[in-house]
Every structure is written in structure tokens, then in C-alpha cells.
Design a protein around this motif. Structure first.
Motif, PDB file in Angstrom:
ATOM      1  N   LEU A 111       0.926  -1.121  -0.400  1.00 40.46           N
ATOM      2  CA  LEU A 111      -0.267  -0.289  -0.800  1.00 40.46           C
ATOM      3  C   LEU A 111       0.496   1.193  -0.179  1.00 40.46           C
ATOM      4  N   ILE A 115      -1.787   6.794   0.990  1.00 46.91           N
ATOM      5  CA  ILE A 115      -3.005   6.952   1.405  1.00 46.91           C
ATOM      6  C   ILE A 115      -3.066   6.866   3.256  1.00 46.91           C
ATOM      7  N   SER A 116      -2.135   6.725   3.545  1.00 44.85           N
ATOM      8  CA  SER A 116      -1.850   6.871   5.763  1.00 44.85           C
ATOM      9  C   SER A 116      -1.543   8.376   5.611  1.00 44.85           C
ATOM     10  N   SER A 119      -4.840  10.386   5.125  1.00 45.89           N
ATOM     11  CA  SER A 119      -5.919  10.492   5.651  1.00 45.89           C
ATOM     12  C   SER A 119      -5.504  10.898   6.991  1.00 45.89           C
ATOM     13  N   VAL A 133      -9.287   3.040   6.193  1.00 50.45           N
ATOM     14  CA  VAL A 133      -9.140   3.302   4.779  1.00 50.45           C
ATOM     15  C   VAL A 133      -7.806   2.443   4.558  1.00 50.45           C
ATOM     16  N   LEU A 134      -6.806   1.519   5.128  1.00 54.01           N
ATOM     17  CA  LEU A 134      -6.140   0.646   4.622  1.00 54.01           C
ATOM     18  C   LEU A 134      -7.057  -0.488   4.577  1.00 54.01           C
ATOM     19  N   PRO A 136      -9.843  -1.438   4.130  1.00 49.17           N
ATOM     20  CA  PRO A 136     -10.651  -1.576   2.491  1.00 49.17           C
ATOM     21  C   PRO A 136      -9.579  -1.647   1.594  1.00 49.17           C
ATOM     22  N   ASN A 137      -8.804  -1.096   1.555  1.00 48.79           N
ATOM     23  CA  ASN A 137      -8.082  -1.289   0.183  1.00 48.79           C
ATOM     24  C   ASN A 137      -7.379  -2.809   0.473  1.00 48.79           C
ATOM     25  N   ILE A 138      -7.681  -3.872   1.152  1.00 52.57           N
ATOM     26  CA  ILE A 138      -6.562  -4.799   1.043  1.00 52.57           C
ATOM     27  C   ILE A 138      -7.946  -5.666   1.194  1.00 52.57           C
ATOM     28  N   LYS A 139      -9.096  -6.380   0.872  1.00 52.07           N
ATOM     29  CA  LYS A 139     -10.075  -6.220   1.058  1.00 52.07           C
ATOM     30  C   LYS A 139      -9.655  -8.118   0.702  1.00 52.07           C
TER      31      LYS A 139
END
Length: 221
Positions: A111, A115-116, A119, A133-134, A136-139
Motif C-alpha cells: 500500500l 494513503i495513510s 488520511s 482506509v487501510l 478496505p484497500n486490502i479486502k
């Protein structure tokens, strides 16, 4: 069907517990590396290369009511992990830990830091950033890790046999039942167990492929 349901129960419980245990550990390991993290990651990865009987043997010694740790568990928590379903769960968590952590750690590591940072600039805390944030991006990676853990636990043999033995209704999972059937030359029963496990695993894996494919599909397709 009792061994099949017991295997499914063990796989579900192990997978759920490892989601709560593995995601924080994977996130922590994905951050800046140091010697402590390297050693811990090495220990976590060991079940991938160790023969299951080796891990099962040492867990059997550790959980034995004749050893210090087993005595401590019995005295303080009234727990006997050898030849019990609880023992199977603990052993399965240890044995399947790398299957949960590795895909999630890799996803966290890939990631972008932006992104972090974005946020945080929007006023979100570290906990809010992690959950909203994190994660949901690695579902897709979490789903893959959960399925790998479930399938791996479903087919365990060496570790569960060493820790749980072969107690009907308590520790006799499907993989042990297959072994018993083959030992007694009851190939029809062995084939039935094996086909059911194969079908369950195949359906779940195909389902994950479909879900992940839809998750990464371009909105313009």
C-alpha cells in the motif's frame, strides 16, 4: 458426516480467530523492519517448512499435563489441551498462522504511504485510518488469506493427529477418518470423505477467484 462437520467447525473457528490475531500482526510486521521482527516472522513462517509431525510432537510435549506448561494450564485455567478439541484449535492456529499472515502482510507492505498520510491530513487517527482506509484497500488479500487458512485447516493431518488423537465426536476430523479408512482398506469411505473435502475446497477457492476478479475489474469494462 460427523468427521466432516468437525473438520468444518475446526476450520471456521481457526479462521475467525486468526483473522483477529493475524491482521494486527501482519500490519506490525509490514512496517519498518528490525531484527526482532525478522526473528518473529521467521518463527511464524516455520510451519510452512517444518514437517507437521515435528510441530505436532513439540506441541504435544508443551501441552502435556506432565510438563510445566500443561500443569500451569490445568491449575490456573482447568484446561487440558491434549486429546481435546480446544487443543486442536490452538494447534491449528499455530500451524495455519503463516497462511493468514503472509498474504495480508504483503498487501499492507504494497500500500502506498500516501494513503495513510492523506488520511492523517484529513484529521483521521491511526486507528480510524487502519479500519476505514487501510483494511478496505486490502479486502481481496484478507479474503484470500482467510480461504487459504480455512482450506489448510480443513486438510490438516499430522498436527491434529499428534495433538488430538482419534476420539470420535471430539478430535476425529475428516483427514484422520480418511487415514483410518485406508488403514482398514475401506476405500469407499475414504473416497467419500476425500471427495467431500475436495468439493468444499474447490468451491471455496473458485468463489474467491470470482470475488477477487470482480473486485479488481475496471469500472469501464
Amino acid at each position: 458426516m460427523e468427521p466432516i462437520w468437525l473438520s468444518i467447525k475446526l476450520a471456521i473457528i481457526t479462521t475467525i480467530l486468526l483473522l483477529f490475531i493475524g491482521i494486527p500482526i501482519a500490519y506490525w510486521l509490514s512496517r519498518k523492519q528490525n531484527i526482532i521482527k525478522l526473528v518473529i516472522e521467521g518463527l511464524i513462517t516455520m510451519p510452512l517448512v517444518l514437517p507437521p509431525s515435528v510441530l505436532g510432537f513439540y506441541l504435544l510435549l508443551a501441552f502435556s499435563p506432565k510438563n510445566a506448561f500443561g500443569i500451569w494450564l490445568h491449575r490456573n485455567f482447568d484446561l487440558q489441551l491434549v486429546f481435546s478439541f480446544k487443543g486442536l484449535v490452538i494447534a491449528s492456529i499455530i500451524y495455519s498462522l503463516p497462511f493468514m499472515i503472509s498474504p495480508i502482510k504483503a498487501a499492507f507492505a504494497h500500500l502506498p504511504q500516501s494513503i495513510s498520510q492523506a488520511s492523517y491530513l484529513m484529521g483521521k487517527s491511526k486507528i480510524q485510518t487502519f479500519f476505514y482506509v487501510l483494511l478496505p484497500n486490502i479486502k481481496p488479500s484478507i479474503l484470500t488469506a482467510a480461504v487459504l487458512t480455512f482450506a489448510h485447516t480443513l486438510g490438516e493431518f499430522g498436527v491434529v493427529l499428534m495433538i488430538g488423537g482419534n476420539i470420535p465426536g471430539e478430535t476425529r476430523v475428516a483427514s484422520v477418518a480418511i487415514y483410518d479408512a485406508v488403514e482398514t482398506m475401506d476405500y469407499n469411505s475414504a473416497n467419500s470423505y476425500a471427495l467431500i473435502l475436495f468439493a468444499i475446497t474447490f468451491i471455496i477457492v473458485i468463489g474467491v477467484f470470482v470475488v477477487n476478479r470482480n473486485a479488481v475489474k475496471s469500472p469501464f469494462e
